[in-house]
Design an enzyme around this catalytic site. Sequence first.
Site, PDB file in Angstrom:
ATOM      1  N   TYR A 426       0.810  -1.215   0.000  1.00 41.80           N
ATOM      2  CA  TYR A 426       0.000   0.000   0.000  1.00 41.80           C
ATOM      3  C   TYR A 426       0.843   1.264   0.000  1.00 41.80           C
ATOM      4  O   TYR A 426       0.496   2.260  -0.650  1.00 41.80           O
ATOM      5  CB  TYR A 426      -0.952  -0.003   1.201  1.00 41.80           C
ATOM      6  N   ASP A 476      -5.043  -3.406   3.094  1.00 37.70           N
ATOM      7  CA  ASP A 476      -3.845  -2.745   2.573  1.00 37.70           C
ATOM      8  C   ASP A 476      -3.512  -3.199   1.156  1.00 37.70           C
ATOM      9  O   ASP A 476      -2.929  -2.450   0.370  1.00 37.70           O
ATOM     10  CB  ASP A 476      -2.647  -3.031   3.482  1.00 37.70           C
ATOM     11  N   HIS A 524     -10.405  -4.716   9.104  1.00 37.40           N
ATOM     12  CA  HIS A 524      -9.158  -4.210   8.533  1.00 37.40           C
ATOM     13  C   HIS A 524      -8.336  -5.343   7.908  1.00 37.40           C
ATOM     14  O   HIS A 524      -7.809  -5.208   6.799  1.00 37.40           O
ATOM     15  CB  HIS A 524      -8.340  -3.497   9.606  1.00 37.40           C
ATOM     16  N   LYS A 525      -8.199  -6.447   8.610  1.00 39.40           N
ATOM     17  CA  LYS A 525      -7.529  -7.646   8.111  1.00 39.40           C
ATOM     18  C   LYS A 525      -8.172  -8.849   8.795  1.00 39.40           C
ATOM     19  O   LYS A 525      -8.765  -8.715   9.876  1.00 39.40           O
ATOM     20  CB  LYS A 525      -6.025  -7.641   8.445  1.00 39.40           C
ATOM     21  N   TYR A 528      -7.225  -9.298  12.324  1.00 42.55           N
ATOM     22  CA  TYR A 528      -7.775  -8.330  13.272  1.00 42.55           C
ATOM     23  C   TYR A 528      -9.303  -8.401  13.210  1.00 42.55           C
ATOM     24  O   TYR A 528      -9.963  -7.487  12.698  1.00 42.55           O
ATOM     25  CB  TYR A 528      -7.292  -6.913  12.947  1.00 42.55           C
ATOM     26  N   ASP A 535      -7.107   3.636   8.753  1.00 42.43           N
ATOM     27  CA  ASP A 535      -6.162   3.357   7.677  1.00 42.43           C
ATOM     28  C   ASP A 535      -6.848   2.633   6.515  1.00 42.43           C
ATOM     29  O   ASP A 535      -6.660   2.952   5.341  1.00 42.43           O
ATOM     30  CB  ASP A 535      -5.012   2.467   8.163  1.00 42.43           C
ATOM     31  N   GLY A 608      -5.179  11.391   8.767  1.00 43.52           N
ATOM     32  CA  GLY A 608      -4.765  11.695   7.406  1.00 43.52           C
ATOM     33  C   GLY A 608      -5.345  10.720   6.409  1.00 43.52           C
ATOM     34  O   GLY A 608      -5.876  11.113   5.356  1.00 43.52           O
ATOM     35  N   TRP A 609      -5.259   9.408   6.717  1.00 40.99           N
ATOM     36  CA  TRP A 609      -5.866   8.403   5.830  1.00 40.99           C
ATOM     37  C   TRP A 609      -7.365   8.670   5.652  1.00 40.99           C
ATOM     38  O   TRP A 609      -7.894   8.622   4.532  1.00 40.99           O
ATOM     39  CB  TRP A 609      -5.671   7.006   6.406  1.00 40.99           C
TER      40      TRP A 609
END
Length: 766
Positions: A426, A476, A524-525, A528, A535, A608-609
């Site tokens: 990513y 990602d 997310h993954k 997780y 993110d 920011g993401w």
Amino acid sequence: MTAWFKWLVGAGLMSLSGSALAALPPNAVSVQVRNPLATSRQSETIAIGLADLRRLVAALDPQHSVVLDVNAKVIDSQWVDMTGDDAPDELVFQSDFGPNEVKTFVVQNGERKTPGRDQYRVYGRFVRERHDDFAWENDRVAHRMYGPDLETWKAEPLTSSGVDVWVKRVPRRVINDWYLVDDYHRDNGEGGDFYSVGKSRGCGGLGVWSAGDLFVSHNFVASRVLANGPLRLVFELDYAPWEIGGGNKVRETKRVILDAGQSFGRFESRFSLDHPAPLVVGVGIAKHAGASHHGDPKRGAEQSFEPFKDGNGNLGCAVVLDRAASGQVETASDWLLVTDVPASAAVRYFVGTAWDRSGQVKDAADWAKRVDAFSREAKNPPIVRLAGTTGLPLSRSDPAASSWATRLCETTLQRAPDVFSTAWSYDNGLVLSGFLATWKKTGNRKYFDYVKRTIDGLIDGDGTIKGYRLEDYNLDQINSGKLLFTLLERATSASDRERYRRALTTLRGQLRTQPRTRDGGFWHKSIYPHQMWLDGLYMAAPFLAEYAAAFREPALFDEAAKQILLLEKHTRDPQSGLLYHGWDESRTERWANPKTGTSSEFWGRSLGWYSMALVDVLEFLPKSHARRQALLGALERVADALLRVQDPATGVWWQVLDKGGSAMNYREASASAMVVYALSKAVNQGWLDPARYAAVAERGFRGMLQAFVSVGAQGAARVNEICKVAGLGGKPYRDGSYQYYATGTEHVTDDPKGLGAFILASAQRD
């Protein structure tokens, strides 16, 4: 001219403050140097390109210039020719730095005195009288490599491109005296040559690793010295073409840079092949009896500690790459770190030595600590800021500095000219997105071609993505897929169109079956479970929106909007308006609030993401979409929250956003660049009020240039103070606490997450 820039000009906010420069004498450059580490640095070399100094003071004369310290005392400096044209390219000088210390120097025209003999602390030369050796030294270490005549010397012929080590007890230059007397294989009180190279790599030699074997060159065939002190030595050695298997040959030019006061020298090898192709290079340390060895490919470092024969003490040797190694290999004669080198690129690394009889190192454990410290220093160079009485080079009327996006792309091309990376990841995708944005701004085709070359090396002819694993369900993995839309649109062959389309379909398929929370949020993954991270929103939501537009699948617009609004719902703090880094639906993670499921801190890059995801989805979301106004509202809310935590002193944003100035917190580059990108794009597109946010974005960008960008030799720009990685949970466990974000995360230079965001932010403001 963009909307926000028009507003800034109209509001009179584009002039530079000259108060910080008022104390400088005419035609002088202020050089502020900051040690980014919380440890001391000794004899640190500062290198500044002549071109960068002349952008500030056009009349600067290398032959009549001096460097002054904070007490206005002239200090030793050297103009260095880095290109072999007998003209100065960069200025170098040295200083010691305490932990996180900031020092200011001044470069100005003045009487430049010829350095005396005792000021020379480095030296190197071709030694014809010793069968074509090339020997070099500073006040701490000495080395030599072997030339052509040694291969046919009747007494003791040797063919080897290994690096020999001489050890010194004294700081003075000894090469000429030792060769003159020819009695340096025993210690006469100054040190000696006790190291055995033979046909091994010695301490820092290399070869090409292919088909399970190391292919090495003969002795060098030519040498040249570019700079020879008093502070920096630069020389090059040429190696004739040698076989590397498969009917291919490679030739090498090795450049070595050694500075005064340092135990480590920099090596850079460039290769050319009859048939250009990527290489795998092994950099090694010789295996000697009684030696201990430790290699760490992830850190790109290896070290040994070995006893010399005849009771001559012990030697530490180390190799530190400028990147992670792809692995490590052991041969009969050497320990090797192996690293991938794209076609036309260079391999760069440092070689260090220390002798326990010199007082520089105590034992193997002490050497390991010193190697680790140097590795951190190499990855975190001093941060250099230049200012002149003519102002900083930020004006849009200055063509040399008008586009920092272009400048950062050009610096990246210098470091990795063929492809950016050989990994589908990513963060590499973020840098390449910056290249595409710069191509669209400038029309310079080479930036597009660079992206295409990199991605083409990662996607097979049938559309298989190298290294991609569906079963990981890792968001990602999606981010680099955004590049494929432009490549597909610009493809000129049916085979390219088909493989790009298949790769896009693979990534789309992952999101079709991605595990979800009960209300439909993407995990997310897979490792997780039940967790949504800010993110992951950037990785997946803009991809969905662009896929919806490209392949006419409007339901994906709904999905992209849904993911944004779910994350805001679950992670937004109603008091500050900021969003927590993550949310655990199960509330079982140690980092999760047992009532809300949120993590405990507002991590800068995660905001920011999130912000970038919002504006990138809005770019593709139809104006008539039912949830467009909801997304615009989310954008307004996060922009307002970020405005309120912008650092008033610098204009940038902190690692932990709401704790600016707290102990161990630091101003962080990637978060700042991402926020500037999102705000600039939103103002440019009319989604945010320029009267409120244009100045915020401009101040943030100027702050980034002041706080994070350094410019080195030949104008190469670097982005500093980037949080290398941060997450939640995992092994070792990351608890999401303030202590973790502030002190448990390494900050580095030119990490792709900061570099890519910086290029994107720069392209938005051009």
